[in-house]
Write a protein that holds these residues in place. Structure first.
Motif, PDB file in Angstrom:
ATOM      1  N   UNK A 116      40.582   3.785  -9.112  1.00 34.01           N
ATOM      2  CA  UNK A 116      40.911   5.186  -8.845  1.00 34.01           C
ATOM      3  C   UNK A 116      40.275   5.730  -7.574  1.00 34.01           C
ATOM      4  N   UNK A 117      39.747   4.846  -6.737  1.00 35.56           N
ATOM      5  CA  UNK A 117      39.090   5.307  -5.520  1.00 35.56           C
ATOM      6  C   UNK A 117      39.997   6.123  -4.626  1.00 35.56           C
ATOM      7  N   UNK A 118      41.231   5.668  -4.435  1.00 38.07           N
ATOM      8  CA  UNK A 118      42.164   6.401  -3.578  1.00 38.07           C
ATOM      9  C   UNK A 118      42.659   7.685  -4.230  1.00 38.07           C
ATOM     10  N   UNK A 119      42.409   7.846  -5.527  1.00 38.55           N
ATOM     11  CA  UNK A 119      42.740   9.095  -6.215  1.00 38.55           C
ATOM     12  C   UNK A 119      41.560  10.055  -6.225  1.00 38.55           C
ATOM     13  N   UNK A 120      40.418   9.637  -5.636  1.00 36.00           N
ATOM     14  CA  UNK A 120      39.287  10.542  -5.505  1.00 36.00           C
ATOM     15  C   UNK A 120      38.076  10.183  -6.328  1.00 36.00           C
ATOM     16  N   UNK A 121      38.109   9.077  -7.078  1.00 34.79           N
ATOM     17  CA  UNK A 121      36.993   8.727  -7.958  1.00 34.79           C
ATOM     18  C   UNK A 121      35.886   8.030  -7.176  1.00 34.79           C
ATOM     19  N   UNK A 122      35.247   8.783  -6.306  1.00 31.79           N
ATOM     20  CA  UNK A 122      34.134   8.315  -5.484  1.00 31.79           C
ATOM     21  C   UNK A 122      33.137   9.457  -5.395  1.00 31.79           C
ATOM     22  N   UNK A 123      31.869   9.169  -5.628  1.00 28.97           N
ATOM     23  CA  UNK A 123      30.888  10.235  -5.503  1.00 28.97           C
ATOM     24  C   UNK A 123      29.489   9.754  -5.824  1.00 28.97           C
ATOM     25  N   UNK A 124      28.547  10.685  -5.752  1.00 33.32           N
ATOM     26  CA  UNK A 124      27.140  10.396  -5.984  1.00 33.32           C
ATOM     27  C   UNK A 124      26.803  10.758  -7.427  1.00 33.32           C
ATOM     28  N   UNK A 125      26.198   9.828  -8.145  1.00 29.30           N
ATOM     29  CA  UNK A 125      25.903  10.050  -9.557  1.00 29.30           C
ATOM     30  C   UNK A 125      24.824  11.125  -9.729  1.00 29.30           C
ATOM     31  N   UNK A 126      25.059  12.011 -10.702  1.00 22.35           N
ATOM     32  CA  UNK A 126      24.058  13.028 -11.013  1.00 22.35           C
ATOM     33  C   UNK A 126      23.180  12.614 -12.192  1.00 22.35           C
ATOM     34  N   UNK A 127      23.352  11.342 -12.660  1.00 21.38           N
ATOM     35  CA  UNK A 127      22.642  10.911 -13.871  1.00 21.38           C
ATOM     36  C   UNK A 127      22.269   9.441 -13.782  1.00 21.38           C
ATOM     37  N   UNK A 128      21.236   9.064 -14.546  1.00 22.92           N
ATOM     38  CA  UNK A 128      20.959   7.663 -14.814  1.00 22.92           C
ATOM     39  C   UNK A 128      21.875   7.209 -15.944  1.00 22.92           C
ATOM     40  N   UNK A 129      22.189   5.928 -15.980  1.00 23.76           N
ATOM     41  CA  UNK A 129      23.015   5.418 -17.066  1.00 23.76           C
ATOM     42  C   UNK A 129      23.551   4.044 -16.754  1.00 23.76           C
ATOM     43  N   UNK A 130      24.754   3.788 -17.229  1.00 25.69           N
ATOM     44  CA  UNK A 130      25.425   2.517 -16.986  1.00 25.69           C
ATOM     45  C   UNK A 130      26.880   2.803 -16.686  1.00 25.69           C
ATOM     46  N   UNK A 131      27.520   1.906 -15.936  1.00 22.18           N
ATOM     47  CA  UNK A 131      28.927   2.120 -15.603  1.00 22.18           C
ATOM     48  C   UNK A 131      29.701   0.823 -15.744  1.00 22.18           C
ATOM     49  N   UNK A 132      31.005   0.963 -15.834  1.00 23.25           N
ATOM     50  CA  UNK A 132      31.914  -0.163 -15.963  1.00 23.25           C
ATOM     51  C   UNK A 132      31.876  -1.028 -14.699  1.00 23.25           C
ATOM     52  N   UNK A 133      32.157  -2.328 -14.838  1.00 21.51           N
ATOM     53  CA  UNK A 133      32.217  -3.195 -13.653  1.00 21.51           C
ATOM     54  C   UNK A 133      33.354  -2.846 -12.704  1.00 21.51           C
TER      55      UNK A 133
END
Length: 452
Positions: free
Chosen positions: A98-115
């Motif tokens: 979804x990067x070209x749809x805008x899903x790029x940014x700086x995380x406001x939290x600690x956690x884990x994310x999908x590969x």
């Protein structure tokens, strides 16, 4: 939309000196800015997942946050947490799908994310929020067309391997901080204006529903004697009006099921309306599919001018939604998830406006078969829909009144939609101008633009 940096406009000034960057998307950049390849600014980080880490998701509006704080649509859902990686507050996340749809940014939290996300950390001293704005802007605009393999769509991947080869602008640290501060402030103001317009649209839709429901169930004469409709959730209606079931004033035609085996049979190909073609109050006919049928089935499933089309199911608020068929395509049939209702002694417009009223929507909701986020209504329940029917002259007067009132509401809503589009364009242009150095915000202070 382009941000005006002319000398006659004191709101945004340009830098005094520029140089050619040699990069198509960047053009001229401030003379003291540098170009550095992305892989020398960022490195992809593979951290282990810690116990009790929450799931951090990159959403299409550029927010990167714990999923529990956000909606659950607009991102790729993982069934199993295989390959999850650790995220720290301040990491730059790039969503491959979804990067070209805008899903790029700086995380406001600690956690884990999908590969499916690339977790990027800084190799050199930078202000990460500036690069959050810059990288997202490069993805969602036409700056980096070389990364998109064809038309940008959900399946187009924003791959880290290609991102790492990009040359990115590197202002001074103080400028990066000032640009991010400026954009945080200015985009928040624009977002507030957009939200106000969205709230207005919501109120207009509620007003529209109230206008329809009152006119359909109470009429235009506030002094008309009233009677009990006999329907508990409908209440009183004008004394001289009739309330009767849909089956007593219209016939219902079911549609054709798909998947019939026509091997070794004579078949013809005809246009067929699907659920996607039948919207709330209008038809969407830009993508009508064809279906092969036996010639003998044509008359059985043929649509006729004046038919009221209604969908069998969908979201709860879309139950019973429909529109009038006016012979836009001939011949044309409908699939079995779309009902064609053929009024006998009332206008199709009156039937449609009845089914869009609050009382009808409530009826559809109460009799619908519910499943997760979806509902469906049977043909037998559609036939039992109670219809409020005034004399013909009143029906025509009410329809004329509603047409006038709804047109006014539609014009206001169209204006609000246009305002949102303009604000979104301005937001995009402002971010582009700031992150590429087309405007100089080094002297920006909160409050400088508040009165502008």
């Amino acid at each position: 939309m382009k941000i005006d940096t002319s000398s006659s406009n004191n709101r945004y000034q340009s830098y005094s000196d520029y140089k050619d960057s040699g990069i198509g998307w960047l053009g001229k950049m401030p003379i003291h800015w540098q170009l550095v390849r992305s892989r020398y600014i960022f490195t992809r980080k593979q951290r282990p997942v810690r116990k009790n880490d929450g799931v951090v998701t990159a959403f299409r509006d550029g927010q990167v946050t714990l999923r529990v704080n956000r909606r659950v649509d607009g991102f790729t859902e993982s069934i199993k947490e295989i390959g999850y990686q650790g995220v720290r507050k301040g990491d730059l996340l790039i969503h491959a799908m979804d990067g070209f749809a805008g899903a790029i940014g700086v995380s406001d939290s600690d956690g884990k994310c999908s590969p499916v996300c690339s977790v990027c950390v800084a190799r050199i001293k930078i202000h990460m929020p500036y690069y959050g704005y810059l990288v997202r802007q490069l993805a969602v605009t036409d700056f980096i067309t070389s990364l998109a393999k064809g038309i940008r769509e959900r399946s187009t991947e924003f791959r880290y391997s290609e991102f790492s080869n990009l040359e990115l602008a590197v202002p001074t640290i103080s400028e990066q901080e000032k640009i991010a501060e400026f954009l945080d402030h200015e985009t928040a103001k624009i977002d507030t204006l957009i939200e106000k317009q969205q709230q207005l649209i919501k109120l207009l839709k509620e007003k529209r529903q109230a206008v329809i429901s009152h006119a359909v169930t109470k009429g235009l004469n506030p002094d008309a004697p009233m009677k009990d409709s006999g329907v508990e959730w409908l209440g009183e209606v004008p004394e001289h009006w009739t309330v009767r079931r849909l089956k007593h004033t219209a016939t219902l035609q079911s549609g054709i099921p798909k998947g019939k085996d026509l091997s070794d049979k004579v078949a013809i190909e005809v246009p067929m309306l699907r659920v996607a073609n039948v919207q709330d109050g209008y038809l969407k006919l830009d993508d009508v599919h064809n279906l092969k049928i036996e010639p003998s089935d044509l008359d059985r499933y043929l649509l006729k001018t004046g038919d009221v089309l209604m969908n069998e199911g969908g979201d709860n608020d879309k139950l019973g939604r429909g529109a009038i068929w006016r012979g836009e395509i001939s011949p044309c049939i409908h699939q079995n998830h779309v009902f064609a209702i053929r009024p006998r002694d009332i206008e199709p417009e009156w039937l449609t406006i009845n089914t869009r009223s609050e009382y009808a929507k409530f009826y559809f909701y109460t009799v619908a078969k519910q499943s997760t986020n979806l509902a469906s209504i049977s043909s037998s329940n559609i036939k039992e829909t109670p219809l409020v029917i005034p004399p013909k002259d009143e029906r025509i007067a009410i329809l004329d009144h509603l047409r006038e009132q709804l047109d006014k509401l539609d014009r206001v809503q169209e204006f609000s939609v246009k305002q949102i589009e303009l604000l979104q364009e301005r937001r995009t242009a402002l971010i582009s101008a700031a992150v590429t150095g087309k405007i100089d915000v080094r002297n920006f202070k909160v409050g400088d633009t508040d009165a502008a």
